[in-house]
Design an enzyme around this catalytic site. Sequence first.
Site, PDB file in Angstrom:
ATOM      1  N   HIS A   1      -5.687   8.610  11.842  1.00  0.00           N
ATOM      2  CA  HIS A   1      -5.258   7.211  11.815  1.00  0.00           C
ATOM      3  C   HIS A   1      -3.797   7.046  11.423  1.00  0.00           C
ATOM      4  CE1 HIS A   1      -9.784   6.167  11.091  1.00  0.00           C
ATOM      5  NE2 HIS A   1      -9.526   6.443  12.354  1.00  0.00           N
TER       6      HIS A   1
ATOM      7  N   ARG B   1       0.845  -1.220   0.000  1.00  0.00           N
ATOM      8  CA  ARG B   1       0.000   0.000   0.000  1.00  0.00           C
ATOM      9  C   ARG B   1       0.864   1.248   0.000  1.00  0.00           C
ATOM     10  NH1 ARG B   1      -3.791  -0.354   4.858  1.00  0.00           N
ATOM     11  NH2 ARG B   1      -4.793   1.476   3.951  1.00  0.00           N
TER      12      ARG B   1
ATOM     13  N   GLY C   1     -16.436  11.257   1.320  1.00  0.00           N
ATOM     14  CA  GLY C   1     -15.873   9.965   0.928  1.00  0.00           C
ATOM     15  C   GLY C   1     -15.616   9.037   2.102  1.00  0.00           C
ATOM     16  N   THR C   2     -16.571   8.997   3.032  1.00  0.00           N
ATOM     17  CA  THR C   2     -16.433   8.038   4.130  1.00  0.00           C
ATOM     18  C   THR C   2     -17.754   7.312   4.357  1.00  0.00           C
ATOM     19  OG1 THR C   2     -15.831   7.710   6.459  1.00  0.00           O
ATOM     20  CG2 THR C   2     -16.895   9.814   5.903  1.00  0.00           C
TER      21      THR C   2
ATOM     22  N   CYS D   1      13.947  -2.821  14.934  1.00  0.00           N
ATOM     23  CA  CYS D   1      14.275  -1.506  15.486  1.00  0.00           C
ATOM     24  C   CYS D   1      15.778  -1.415  15.752  1.00  0.00           C
ATOM     25  CB  CYS D   1      13.500  -1.317  16.797  1.00  0.00           C
ATOM     26  SG  CYS D   1      13.983   0.168  17.694  1.00  0.00           S
TER      27      CYS D   1
ATOM     28  N   GLN E   1      -9.131  10.409   7.865  1.00  0.00           N
ATOM     29  CA  GLN E   1      -8.953   9.022   8.308  1.00  0.00           C
ATOM     30  C   GLN E   1      -7.893   8.338   7.447  1.00  0.00           C
ATOM     31  OE1 GLN E   1     -13.069   7.112   9.278  1.00  0.00           O
ATOM     32  NE2 GLN E   1     -13.434   8.642   7.707  1.00  0.00           N
TER      33      GLN E   1
HETATM   34  C1  BV8 Z   1     -10.761   2.879  19.048  1.00  0.00           C
HETATM   35  C2  BV8 Z   1      -5.629   2.945   9.586  1.00  0.00           C
HETATM   36  C3  BV8 Z   1     -10.653   3.085  21.394  1.00  0.00           C
HETATM   37  C4  BV8 Z   1      -5.125   1.604   9.202  1.00  0.00           C
HETATM   38  C5  BV8 Z   1      -7.987   2.651  10.167  1.00  0.00           C
HETATM   39  C6  BV8 Z   1     -13.838  -3.644  19.454  1.00  0.00           C
HETATM   40  C7  BV8 Z   1     -12.611  -3.379  20.068  1.00  0.00           C
HETATM   41  C8  BV8 Z   1     -11.983  -2.163  19.921  1.00  0.00           C
HETATM   42  C9  BV8 Z   1     -12.581  -1.172  19.171  1.00  0.00           C
HETATM   43  C10 BV8 Z   1     -13.780  -1.460  18.563  1.00  0.00           C
HETATM   44  C11 BV8 Z   1     -14.427  -2.660  18.707  1.00  0.00           C
HETATM   45  N1  BV8 Z   1     -15.601  -2.623  17.986  1.00  0.00           N
HETATM   46  C12 BV8 Z   1     -15.693  -1.414  17.380  1.00  0.00           C
HETATM   47  C13 BV8 Z   1     -14.617  -0.721  17.736  1.00  0.00           C
HETATM   48  C14 BV8 Z   1     -14.297   0.584  17.320  1.00  0.00           C
HETATM   49  C15 BV8 Z   1     -13.450   0.437  16.055  1.00  0.00           C
HETATM   50  C16 BV8 Z   1     -14.383   0.503  14.867  1.00  0.00           C
HETATM   51  O1  BV8 Z   1     -14.906   1.556  14.593  1.00  0.00           O
HETATM   52  N2  BV8 Z   1     -14.601  -0.632  14.192  1.00  0.00           N
HETATM   53  C17 BV8 Z   1     -15.524  -0.640  13.063  1.00  0.00           C
HETATM   54  C18 BV8 Z   1     -15.028  -1.623  11.993  1.00  0.00           C
HETATM   55  C19 BV8 Z   1     -16.907  -1.001  13.589  1.00  0.00           C
HETATM   56  N3  BV8 Z   1     -12.560   1.571  16.085  1.00  0.00           N
HETATM   57  C20 BV8 Z   1     -11.329   1.418  16.535  1.00  0.00           C
HETATM   58  O2  BV8 Z   1     -10.823   0.370  16.860  1.00  0.00           O
HETATM   59  C21 BV8 Z   1     -10.566   2.734  16.657  1.00  0.00           C
HETATM   60  N4  BV8 Z   1      -9.990   2.833  17.966  1.00  0.00           N
HETATM   61  O3  BV8 Z   1     -11.949   2.753  19.047  1.00  0.00           O
HETATM   62  O4  BV8 Z   1      -9.986   3.103  20.177  1.00  0.00           O
HETATM   63  C22 BV8 Z   1     -10.559   1.683  21.900  1.00  0.00           C
HETATM   64  C23 BV8 Z   1      -9.314   1.104  22.026  1.00  0.00           C
HETATM   65  C24 BV8 Z   1      -9.232  -0.172  22.554  1.00  0.00           C
HETATM   66  C25 BV8 Z   1     -10.393  -0.854  22.912  1.00  0.00           C
HETATM   67  C26 BV8 Z   1     -11.654  -0.259  22.734  1.00  0.00           C
HETATM   68  C27 BV8 Z   1     -11.734   1.020  22.213  1.00  0.00           C
HETATM   69  C28 BV8 Z   1      -9.448   2.777  15.644  1.00  0.00           C
HETATM   70  C29 BV8 Z   1     -10.020   2.813  14.268  1.00  0.00           C
HETATM   71  C30 BV8 Z   1      -8.901   3.110  13.272  1.00  0.00           C
HETATM   72  C31 BV8 Z   1      -8.671   1.906  12.391  1.00  0.00           C
HETATM   73  N5  BV8 Z   1      -7.680   2.259  11.359  1.00  0.00           N
HETATM   74  N6  BV8 Z   1      -7.053   3.020   9.277  1.00  0.00           N
HETATM   75  C32 BV8 Z   1      -5.103   1.410   7.716  1.00  0.00           C
HETATM   76  O5  BV8 Z   1      -5.548   2.312   6.970  1.00  0.00           O
HETATM   77  O6  BV8 Z   1      -4.627   0.342   7.307  1.00  0.00           O
HETATM   78  S1  BV8 Z   1      -9.617   2.800   9.770  1.00  0.00           S
HETATM   79  C33 BV8 Z   1      -9.832   2.590   8.112  1.00  0.00           C
HETATM   80  O7  BV8 Z   1     -11.255   2.693   7.900  1.00  0.00           O
HETATM   81  C34 BV8 Z   1      -9.249   3.656   7.218  1.00  0.00           C
HETATM   82  O8  BV8 Z   1      -8.630   4.723   7.894  1.00  0.00           O
HETATM   83  C35 BV8 Z   1     -10.494   4.165   6.509  1.00  0.00           C
HETATM   84  O9  BV8 Z   1     -10.375   5.465   6.104  1.00  0.00           O
HETATM   85  C36 BV8 Z   1     -11.459   4.037   7.608  1.00  0.00           C
HETATM   86  C37 BV8 Z   1     -12.891   4.280   7.404  1.00  0.00           C
HETATM   87  O10 BV8 Z   1     -13.249   3.802   6.188  1.00  0.00           O
HETATM   88  P1  BV8 Z   1     -13.632   4.912   5.071  1.00  0.00           P
HETATM   89  O11 BV8 Z   1     -12.535   5.896   4.974  1.00  0.00           O
HETATM   90  O12 BV8 Z   1     -14.970   5.439   5.373  1.00  0.00           O
HETATM   91  O13 BV8 Z   1     -13.571   4.026   3.796  1.00  0.00           O
HETATM   92  P2  BV8 Z   1     -14.721   3.070   3.252  1.00  0.00           P
HETATM   93  O14 BV8 Z   1     -14.105   2.212   2.218  1.00  0.00           O
HETATM   94  O15 BV8 Z   1     -15.448   2.453   4.403  1.00  0.00           O
HETATM   95  O16 BV8 Z   1     -15.768   4.067   2.587  1.00  0.00           O
HETATM   96  C38 BV8 Z   1     -15.381   4.821   1.459  1.00  0.00           C
HETATM   97  C39 BV8 Z   1     -16.571   5.690   1.120  1.00  0.00           C
HETATM   98  O17 BV8 Z   1     -16.212   6.522   0.030  1.00  0.00           O
HETATM   99  C40 BV8 Z   1     -17.794   4.898   0.671  1.00  0.00           C
HETATM  100  O18 BV8 Z   1     -18.929   5.419   1.345  1.00  0.00           O
HETATM  101  C41 BV8 Z   1     -17.871   5.158  -0.824  1.00  0.00           C
HETATM  102  O19 BV8 Z   1     -19.223   5.235  -1.270  1.00  0.00           O
HETATM  103  C42 BV8 Z   1     -17.219   6.513  -0.938  1.00  0.00           C
HETATM  104  N7  BV8 Z   1     -16.567   6.786  -2.212  1.00  0.00           N
HETATM  105  C43 BV8 Z   1     -15.917   5.911  -3.022  1.00  0.00           C
HETATM  106  N8  BV8 Z   1     -15.416   6.582  -4.094  1.00  0.00           N
HETATM  107  C44 BV8 Z   1     -15.739   7.891  -3.923  1.00  0.00           C
HETATM  108  C45 BV8 Z   1     -16.472   8.027  -2.726  1.00  0.00           C
HETATM  109  N9  BV8 Z   1     -16.942   9.210  -2.298  1.00  0.00           N
HETATM  110  C46 BV8 Z   1     -16.674  10.293  -3.043  1.00  0.00           C
HETATM  111  N10 BV8 Z   1     -15.978  10.259  -4.206  1.00  0.00           N
HETATM  112  C47 BV8 Z   1     -15.502   9.070  -4.668  1.00  0.00           C
HETATM  113  N11 BV8 Z   1     -14.827   9.039  -5.839  1.00  0.00           N
END
Ligand code: BV8
Length: 246
Positions: free
Chosen positions: A125, A76, A193-194, A153, A107
């Site tokens: 992120h 990536r 775009g999220t 490291c 993000q």
């Molecule tokens: C946290 C970096 C506190 C890495 C990313 C169980 C245990 C722990 C936490 C959780 C849990 N259950 C839920 C959670 C919370 C969890 C979470 O939200 N999970 C989700 C899956 C339900 N969150 C976390 O864990 C966060 N930390 O909560 O800490 C904590 C700590 C410990 C214990 C408890 C709590 C950390 C989240 C960060 C994860 N890292 N990225 C990497 O990139 O490899 S997130 C990853 O998803 C990316 O950053 C990405 O950006 C992000 C969100 O996705 P989107 O950006 O929205 O992308 P997606 O593909 O989904 O959508 C794209 C959109 O664009 C679509 O709608 C599409 O229609 C649109 N689109 C497409 N083309 C276009 C467009 N729009 C406009 N124009 C276009 N051309």
Amino acid sequence: MSEQAAVSIPQGLVEAVRGAKNVAVLTGAGISAESGLPTFRDPQTGLWEKFRPEDLATPEAFQRNPKLVWEWYAHRRELMGLAQPNPGHAALAAIERHAATFTLITQNIDGLHQRAGSRNVLELHGNIARTRCFEEDTLVESWSANGEVPPHCPRCGGLLRPDVVWFGESLPEETFEQALEAAIFCDLFFSIGTSGLVEPAASLTEVARRAGATIVVLNLEVEPLASPDLYQLNGPAGQTLPELVR
Ligand code: BV8
């Protein structure tokens, strides 16, 4: 190539953008789609098509199979290094130049907003171009790989990892605090775009709405949410955003 129909922008929104003093923007993978970078919900391609990002972007996956996760990020990182900012990134940099205060909360880990000229960028992120020691949790500027995958490291010999926030890891506290403040303080908030699935980033739009900001949701798939303080722009960000700054 057929001329893409210009996206129709409500006049009220053009005025809202022109008149906005304090602007905050939340972007997701969709704004980089037109730079050729797959979004999180796109099916993975090539080597990675049998994995879901959520399964690879976790500390557990890295501990289980550090080589696989390191190589996924190396792949990536290469894609992101080759990608160029698109007109959607450029339009946000243009809006930043006119607003009294402008905060770009992303993000994404691809660094394309900064390369497009955006200055006040909060990377919720992290950033794939930076590397951390998995043991010490400190940034590592340089290392010699010696053919090891992942490399180690140079200080403590622990495994190196990308400086990104994995699922289950906390966001950088100061950065998220600043993002919250921007969402509360702004008078115009864009969600671009999220899919709004990942927390706590996704909650920022509702924080801004509750604080009284005008909300603009820009996505390919926008479900009709009729509300007076909400605009929905349905279309690719690389075509829609430039219409806002013409
Ligand atoms: C946290 C970096 C506190 C890495 C990313 C169980 C245990 C722990 C936490 C959780 C849990 N259950 C839920 C959670 C919370 C969890 C979470 O939200 N999970 C989700 C899956 C339900 N969150 C976390 O864990 C966060 N930390 O909560 O800490 C904590 C700590 C410990 C214990 C408890 C709590 C950390 C989240 C960060 C994860 N890292 N990225 C990497 O990139 O490899 S997130 C990853 O998803 C990316 O950053 C990405 O950006 C992000 C969100 O996705 P989107 O950006 O929205 O992308 P997606 O593909 O989904 O959508 C794209 C959109 O664009 C679509 O709608 C599409 O229609 C649109 N689109 C497409 N083309 C276009 C467009 N729009 C406009 N124009 C276009 N051309």
